[in-house]
Design an enzyme around this catalytic site. Sequence first.
Site, short mmCIF file in Angstrom:
data_model
loop_
_atom_site.label_atom_id
_atom_site.label_comp_id
_atom_site.label_asym_id
_atom_site.label_seq_id
_atom_site.Cartn_x
_atom_site.Cartn_y
_atom_site.Cartn_z
N CYS A 6 41.36 15.53 61.73
CA CYS A 6 39.62 16.51 61.31
C CYS A 6 40.25 17.47 60.85
CB CYS A 6 38.04 15.71 61.52
SG CYS A 6 36.74 16.01 60.30
N ASP A 139 28.79 13.10 68.64
CA ASP A 139 29.62 14.04 68.19
C ASP A 139 28.67 15.14 69.70
OD1 ASP A 139 31.52 16.69 68.46
OD2 ASP A 139 30.86 16.38 66.54
#
Length: 223
Positions: A6, A139
């Site tokens: 990412c 996350d």
Amino acid sequence: MWIKICANTNLEDAQLAAELGADAVGFVFAPSKRRVTPEQVATITPHLPASVERIGVFHSLDAEEIARAVRTAGLNAVQLHSAVNHELTRRLHDLFHGEVKIIQTVHWEVDAGDASAATVAQQLREMAQAGIADRVLIDSKVGAATGGTGVTFDWEQARATLAENAGPLKLIVAGGLRPENVAQAIARLKPWGVDVASGVEAAPGKKSAEKLAAFIKEARLKS
């Protein structure tokens, strides 16, 4: 093991991630020092293999705004990084006619302990029941920062919470992953996928070829 690299900001890094075997590359449209625009990403995505997912990370709650960015940038998946919002998810599902995959982020508050575990458990059960976003990214949340912190959450505490409440959801683990610990995260949590950003960088917004290769190799070994 599904692997997403990412916070890409340039063509070179995105292509390298694909060449090394990543399943997906991500681009951050949410507030971040790695933030890019749809127009910038539109110059990158045409040069990526068709087999690699192109995912936009959004904090916006405006479905139409997200849809415009997806079309401009040439994306085929959306990661919602804001709080769980079933109305937004349903609206995006309708706008994309199910053709763009949706990943919902769930934030594990690092300093919240049992309270965070309870919140995550409830959110997972609700999403499994709703059946719209089948992929959920767990996350770390540290204070006001939701992502890109380089901090792990408590994997030992999370293990039972995720196993008991995820149901059919495909879980993706993020938050503080790096080549040195990704194998341990996979062994502890047994996720469907892993996601890394700062853990494979040479500097904010610039990937390290050595770290990228090592991360993907370690994740593949545990597949």
